[in-house]
Design a protein around this motif. Sequence first.
Motif, mmCIF file in Angstrom:
data_model
loop_
_atom_site.group_PDB
_atom_site.id
_atom_site.type_symbol
_atom_site.label_atom_id
_atom_site.label_comp_id
_atom_site.label_asym_id
_atom_site.label_seq_id
_atom_site.Cartn_x
_atom_site.Cartn_y
_atom_site.Cartn_z
ATOM 1 N N VAL A 244 24.811 44.312 28.969
ATOM 2 C CA VAL A 244 25.342 43.207 29.046
ATOM 3 C C VAL A 244 25.108 42.335 30.030
ATOM 4 O O VAL A 244 25.046 42.738 31.378
ATOM 5 N N ASP A 245 24.736 41.217 29.991
ATOM 6 C CA ASP A 245 24.596 40.062 30.966
ATOM 7 C C ASP A 245 25.728 39.455 31.362
ATOM 8 O O ASP A 245 25.830 39.317 32.647
ATOM 9 N N TRP A 246 26.724 39.190 30.624
ATOM 10 C CA TRP A 246 27.948 38.504 31.181
ATOM 11 C C TRP A 246 28.975 39.050 30.288
ATOM 12 O O TRP A 246 29.285 38.877 29.073
ATOM 13 N N ILE A 247 30.057 39.060 31.079
ATOM 14 C CA ILE A 247 31.712 39.234 30.484
ATOM 15 C C ILE A 247 32.220 37.856 30.550
ATOM 16 O O ILE A 247 32.181 37.330 31.739
ATOM 17 N N VAL A 248 32.522 37.170 29.585
ATOM 18 C CA VAL A 248 33.674 36.143 29.557
ATOM 19 C C VAL A 248 34.771 36.341 29.114
ATOM 20 O O VAL A 248 35.050 36.037 27.953
ATOM 21 N N PRO A 249 35.624 36.837 30.061
ATOM 22 C CA PRO A 249 37.012 37.157 29.674
ATOM 23 C C PRO A 249 37.986 35.837 29.176
ATOM 24 O O PRO A 249 37.959 34.898 29.857
ATOM 25 N N HIS A 250 39.144 36.379 28.641
ATOM 26 C CA HIS A 250 40.329 35.326 28.765
ATOM 27 C C HIS A 250 40.498 35.119 30.063
ATOM 28 O O HIS A 250 40.958 36.159 30.870
ATOM 29 N N GLN A 251 40.893 33.980 30.521
ATOM 30 C CA GLN A 251 41.218 33.780 32.057
ATOM 31 C C GLN A 251 42.744 33.661 32.302
ATOM 32 O O GLN A 251 43.462 32.696 32.283
ATOM 33 N N ALA A 252 43.251 34.687 32.447
ATOM 34 C CA ALA A 252 44.573 34.776 32.526
ATOM 35 C C ALA A 252 45.017 35.192 34.130
ATOM 36 O O ALA A 252 46.132 34.539 34.502
ATOM 37 N N ASN A 253 44.442 36.318 34.438
ATOM 38 C CA ASN A 253 44.904 36.770 35.924
ATOM 39 C C ASN A 253 43.502 37.254 36.405
ATOM 40 O O ASN A 253 42.914 38.254 35.827
ATOM 41 N N LEU A 254 43.332 37.167 37.839
ATOM 42 C CA LEU A 254 41.844 37.744 38.386
ATOM 43 C C LEU A 254 42.084 39.218 38.461
ATOM 44 O O LEU A 254 41.122 39.687 38.373
ATOM 45 N N ARG A 255 43.308 39.653 38.734
ATOM 46 C CA ARG A 255 43.550 41.151 38.699
ATOM 47 C C ARG A 255 43.038 41.825 37.473
ATOM 48 O O ARG A 255 42.420 42.947 37.454
ATOM 49 N N ILE A 256 43.426 41.421 36.465
ATOM 50 C CA ILE A 256 43.148 41.919 35.122
ATOM 51 C C ILE A 256 41.594 41.702 34.735
ATOM 52 O O ILE A 256 41.158 42.688 34.371
ATOM 53 N N ILE A 257 41.112 40.612 35.171
ATOM 54 C CA ILE A 257 39.646 40.299 34.946
ATOM 55 C C ILE A 257 39.064 41.481 35.730
ATOM 56 O O ILE A 257 38.082 41.930 35.045
ATOM 57 N N LYS A 258 39.278 41.635 36.979
ATOM 58 C CA LYS A 258 38.516 42.618 37.868
ATOM 59 C C LYS A 258 38.807 44.040 37.509
ATOM 60 O O LYS A 258 37.721 44.752 37.304
ATOM 61 N N ALA A 259 40.082 44.231 36.935
ATOM 62 C CA ALA A 259 40.181 45.847 36.681
ATOM 63 C C ALA A 259 39.718 46.031 35.330
ATOM 64 O O ALA A 259 38.987 47.107 35.047
ATOM 65 N N THR A 260 39.551 44.969 34.219
ATOM 66 C CA THR A 260 38.975 45.221 33.141
ATOM 67 C C THR A 260 37.126 45.308 33.395
ATOM 68 O O THR A 260 36.655 46.296 32.728
ATOM 69 N N ALA A 261 36.742 44.697 34.260
ATOM 70 C CA ALA A 261 35.230 44.622 34.506
ATOM 71 C C ALA A 261 34.916 46.187 35.086
ATOM 72 O O ALA A 261 34.023 46.741 34.712
ATOM 73 N N GLN A 262 35.969 46.636 35.946
ATOM 74 C CA GLN A 262 35.734 47.828 36.374
ATOM 75 C C GLN A 262 35.666 48.789 35.463
ATOM 76 O O GLN A 262 34.864 49.798 35.394
ATOM 77 N N LYS A 263 36.712 48.666 34.467
ATOM 78 C CA LYS A 263 36.685 49.840 33.687
ATOM 79 C C LYS A 263 35.364 49.740 32.654
ATOM 80 O O LYS A 263 35.090 50.938 31.978
ATOM 81 N N MET A 264 34.849 48.607 32.367
ATOM 82 C CA MET A 264 33.684 48.547 31.568
ATOM 83 C C MET A 264 32.500 48.740 32.336
ATOM 84 O O MET A 264 31.302 48.763 31.971
ATOM 85 N N GLN A 265 32.445 49.194 33.802
ATOM 86 C CA GLN A 265 31.219 49.396 34.599
ATOM 87 C C GLN A 265 30.316 47.943 34.661
ATOM 88 O O GLN A 265 29.245 48.379 34.832
#
Length: 323
Positions: A244-265
């Motif tokens: 993956v070059d980029w994750i482009v997530p739903h922009q709801a909450n920065l803490r959710i975005i960070k936690a999801t990225a961490q889970k995806m490594q």
Amino acid sequence: MTIRAVVAGIGHYLPERVVPNSEFEKTLDTTDEWIRSRSGIERRHFAADGENTSHLATKAAQNALKDAGLTADDIDAVIVATSTPDLTFPSAATMVQHQLGMTSGFAFDVQAVCAGFIFALTNANALIVSGQAKRILVIGAETFSRIMDWTDRGTCVLFGDGAGAVIIEAQEAAGTPEDRGILATDLNSDGTYRDLLYVDGGVSTGTTGHLRMHGKEVFRHAVEKLAKTAHTALDKAGLSGGDVDWIVPHQANLRIIKATAQKMQVPMDNVIVTVQDHGNTSAASIPLALSVGKSEGRIKPGDLIVTEAIGGGLAWGAVVLRW
């Protein structure tokens, strides 16, 4: 040969009015620091009086057409993902179709709340692959400011208005993970959780209603389900998180975005984040973020992108595409 739905153009539109966190301090027991620390949001845009979802969607569509070097006559279909249409019916998509000057093709709305763009893009991909259409305008557009309870500090500070549009077109490809275009999708929903995020209005009540949310429970489901759906879509494409070059997530909450990225490594340097400037724009947030990422020169041709979202329903899903 394989037919892929390839991105041909992208654009977005934001209302002129910018609302900083400090504006809420005048009417609510909240502060800029409180909002930032819990959501990462610093400001958002609100639509003007008389500026409806279809108007935002049309402007984003016009910008996408310009980016693609196309006209409305080149489009076979318009799909609008929204939970805040101008009217109960007709669809916002037919209004956009009219405002663009289209008198042929077809148009319809998709309603999956914050996951709406993922659902719309997946449907558009299926129409392309099946030969029903060759070029589709897929739009996420919302005016969530119209369904806020301005006395509820837990929700009204989180949302904003805006629109993003993507044009996808049929192109022949080799049928490998190196192809450009949409490589895999994954959709899910579970109505068991309908009470976690909903609007308490509609035909059954005779009122528009206001958004209601159990934030802690939504957070818990979001981190778990977003990482899982992203991995599922990557598996379908024959790829992994390391590709993956980029994750482009739903922009709801920065803490959710960070936690999801961490889970995806996946490191945060490889995540497009716009929530600080737009707030949660529901179905508009992903195409907005994609458009910003491209305009800033970060997203480039050939980049592998995973985009994922979860919204009321609960409904969630992911799309893997190569730019």
